[in-house]
Design an enzyme around this catalytic site. Structure first.
Site, mmCIF file in Angstrom:
data_model
loop_
_atom_site.group_PDB
_atom_site.id
_atom_site.type_symbol
_atom_site.label_atom_id
_atom_site.label_comp_id
_atom_site.label_asym_id
_atom_site.label_seq_id
_atom_site.Cartn_x
_atom_site.Cartn_y
_atom_site.Cartn_z
ATOM 1 N N HIS A 99 77.492 -18.102 82.354
ATOM 2 C CA HIS A 99 78.627 -17.370 82.593
ATOM 3 C C HIS A 99 79.576 -18.421 83.509
ATOM 4 O O HIS A 99 79.044 -19.088 84.276
ATOM 5 C CB HIS A 99 78.561 -16.140 83.603
ATOM 6 C CG HIS A 99 79.588 -15.446 83.973
ATOM 7 N ND1 HIS A 99 80.138 -14.510 83.350
ATOM 8 C CD2 HIS A 99 80.321 -15.777 84.989
ATOM 9 C CE1 HIS A 99 80.955 -13.765 83.900
ATOM 10 N NE2 HIS A 99 81.399 -14.750 84.910
ATOM 11 N N ASP A 134 81.551 -2.264 89.677
ATOM 12 C CA ASP A 134 82.113 -3.518 89.825
ATOM 13 C C ASP A 134 83.441 -3.416 89.179
ATOM 14 O O ASP A 134 84.483 -3.970 89.674
ATOM 15 C CB ASP A 134 81.356 -4.641 89.146
ATOM 16 C CG ASP A 134 82.263 -5.799 88.843
ATOM 17 O OD1 ASP A 134 82.667 -6.540 89.901
ATOM 18 O OD2 ASP A 134 82.422 -6.221 87.544
ATOM 19 N N ARG A 140 90.448 -4.762 93.809
ATOM 20 C CA ARG A 140 90.660 -5.996 94.420
ATOM 21 C C ARG A 140 91.750 -7.067 93.572
ATOM 22 O O ARG A 140 92.533 -7.565 94.421
ATOM 23 C CB ARG A 140 89.155 -7.056 94.151
ATOM 24 C CG ARG A 140 88.096 -6.500 95.012
ATOM 25 C CD ARG A 140 86.798 -7.186 94.391
ATOM 26 N NE ARG A 140 86.786 -8.521 94.452
ATOM 27 C CZ ARG A 140 86.388 -9.411 93.865
ATOM 28 N NH1 ARG A 140 85.643 -8.958 92.980
ATOM 29 N NH2 ARG A 140 86.325 -10.774 93.792
ATOM 30 N N SER A 190 80.108 -9.549 92.108
ATOM 31 C CA SER A 190 80.859 -8.987 91.085
ATOM 32 C C SER A 190 80.195 -9.805 89.791
ATOM 33 O O SER A 190 79.630 -8.939 88.810
ATOM 34 C CB SER A 190 82.177 -9.334 91.144
ATOM 35 O OG SER A 190 82.883 -9.307 89.885
ATOM 36 N N LYS A 199 76.988 -7.911 86.990
ATOM 37 C CA LYS A 199 76.986 -7.890 85.581
ATOM 38 C C LYS A 199 75.934 -8.610 84.793
ATOM 39 O O LYS A 199 75.229 -8.115 83.870
ATOM 40 C CB LYS A 199 78.409 -8.278 84.941
ATOM 41 C CG LYS A 199 79.430 -7.494 85.636
ATOM 42 C CD LYS A 199 80.838 -7.657 84.970
ATOM 43 C CE LYS A 199 81.260 -9.020 85.845
ATOM 44 N NZ LYS A 199 82.757 -8.876 86.342
HETATM 45 N N1 URA Z 1 84.591 -12.901 87.564
HETATM 46 C C1 URA Z 1 84.207 -11.777 88.024
HETATM 47 O O1 URA Z 1 83.654 -11.218 87.134
HETATM 48 N N2 URA Z 1 84.345 -11.328 89.282
HETATM 49 C C2 URA Z 1 84.832 -11.915 90.007
HETATM 50 O O2 URA Z 1 85.031 -11.541 91.183
HETATM 51 C C3 URA Z 1 85.460 -13.032 90.021
HETATM 52 C C4 URA Z 1 85.534 -13.553 88.652
#
Ligand code: URA
Length: 434
Positions: free
Chosen positions: A82, A161, A168, A183, A187
């Site tokens: 990621h 999220d 946000r 966040s 995931k």
């Molecule tokens: N990517 C995400 O999935 N969440 C964040 O808060 C910032 C970047």
């Protein structure tokens, strides 16, 4: 328990309990906590921060807000990758088939681009017919048979999220370390991989602007992953200029294909080899970083990485013939040169600005509903540290709309700084956090 008391507690800078964090996350996901109270709490967290325990509890509350994908029927150690988001970052497109070609299964969930950053799914859709709408059965089956499958964020993975991130985004509370770490990790944990390699970007095109902050974010995420038994490694990499030369969907896919043909740009190759080596180490296919790197280079040189990309694209409905004939990718009507107005050294390429210029050309979305143009973008002709003479070509604009070319040209010239000398060398890889 009352949201008012939780907000007040965080406003005073006190530590929230696990129960209070769960009360907020569950209540907000179910629609019982209104946006204005959630926004107030997020702002209090933004200013007064969360400690490691609170961040871990927030992460797990978001993981538990929805479904968890069970990857146990996929053979081998499943490794995910990621990136925290950048400009010109097409690494997943060359890296994931390369790693899969060495026997490490990649079962990955990717996102779309928003704002100045691009998204892997949008880029892969440059292959006519490519789809991320896979049933769970096809996802598992493809991971087992060809070793690679990619989906979008399905409806019920970490729904908390999804809701919190949307809030946000409009309340100026994105760039907080605990909120970003929870966040991303919620995931990643919910989507089931055994190991996670994180590319934590640092620089003006990234959420983290300093190496110290990027390292702290990486440490936070690595600790969260480790605390739930997922081997997690953070690679801190430069986003103070776009990665590679291409910015824009088809243009980036072509560059990733070139890498698998052995003609990749130096920085994209180095990052691919670094992230890939750690993925192979996590997947137990390489004993160490050096061995991983050698294996990856071998599968670039013998074409096995490229063959795996073809299998992957075909398995997800895409036209894999574009890989052999990249001229068939969507092309922009106008390709315009941008020339240097003075001689000197390129001392800075403002990554965020280039992401925004590409977005304005149509390569990215201003809102979630925007439709992107797969063919447009920018291809740099020079990178930081290169010497240029007045009149040299700095970049090419690919556009379908004649009226936006002049502004893009001016913006490129403004954001590609030419100086007498380079004041400092910036490394591509800053650090590794394990
Ligand atoms: N990517 C995400 O999935 N969440 C964040 O808060 C910032 C970047």
């Amino acid at each position: 328990m009352r949201m008012y008391d939780i907000i007040l507690k965080k406003r005073k800078g006190l530590e929230l309990s696990k129960e209070e964090i769960e009360f907020f996350v569950n209540g907000f996901t179910k629609g019982e906590v209104p946006d204005y109270q959630a926004s107030a709490l997020l702002m209090a967290i933004f200013f007064n921060k969360m400690n490691k325990r609170e961040t871990a509890d927030l992460t797990m509350a978001m993981v538990n807000s929805g479904d968890k994908i069970d990857l146990s029927s996929i053979n081998g150690v499943k490794v995910d990758k990621h990136s925290t988001g950048g400009v010109g970052d097409k690494t997943s497109i060359c890296l994931t088939p390369l790693v899969a070609s060495l026997g490490v299964p990649v079962a990955k969930m990717s996102g779309r681009g928003l704002g100045h950053t691009g998204g892997t799914i949008d880029k892969l859709e440059a292959f006519n017919g490519f789809s991320v709408e896979l049933s769970e059965e096809t996802f598992i089956n493809n991971s087992n048979t060809i070793g690679i499958a990619l989906t979008g964020q399905t409806g019920n993975i970490a729904p908390a999220d999804k809701k919190i991130y949307a809030l946000r985004d409009v309340t100026a509370t994105v760039d907080n370390m605990s909120l970003i770490a929870s966040s991303i990790m919620s995931k990643k944990i919910a989507s089931g991989a055994d190991a996670i390699v994180l590319d934590v970007k640092v620089g003006d095109g990234a959420f983290m602007k300093t190496p110290e902050d990027a390292k702290a974010l990486a440490r936070e995420m690595v600790d969260i992953g480790s605390s739930v038994g997922r081997k997690t490694i953070g690679v801190i990499s430069d986003m103070d200029q776009p990665l590679g030369y291409a910015i824009g969907n088809s243009l980036e896919v072509k560059e990733a294909i070139e890498l698998l043909k052995g003609n990749g740009p130096k920085d994209l190759l180095e990052l691919t080899l670094t992230l890939g080596s750690y993925m192979l180490v996590c997947g137990k296919t390489a004993r160490n970083f050096e061995e991983g790197k050698a294996l990856l280079l071998k599968n670039i040189n013998n074409g096995k990485g490229l063959e795996k990309l073809k299998e992957f694209v075909k398995a997800q409905g895409g036209d894999a013939s574009l890989i052999d004939d990249t001229d068939k990718f969507p092309k922009a009507k106008y390709v315009v040169e941008v020339k240097a107005a003075q001689s000197g050294v390129i001392s800075k390429i403002n990554a965020e600005a280039f992401g925004l210029i590409a977005m304005e050309l149509g390569a990215g979305r201003e809102t979630k509903e925007s439709i992107i143009d797969l063919s447009v973008g920018i291809v740099l002709n020079k990178k930081r540290g290169e010497v240029v003479k007045e009149g040299d070509i700095l970049a090419y604009i690919h556009s379908n709309d004649e009226s936006n070319i002049e502004k893009a040209k001016n913006d490129i010239i403004k954001n590609m700084i030419i100086s007498n000398s380079l004041d400092k060398e910036i490394p591509l890889i800053y650090d590794i956090v394990e």
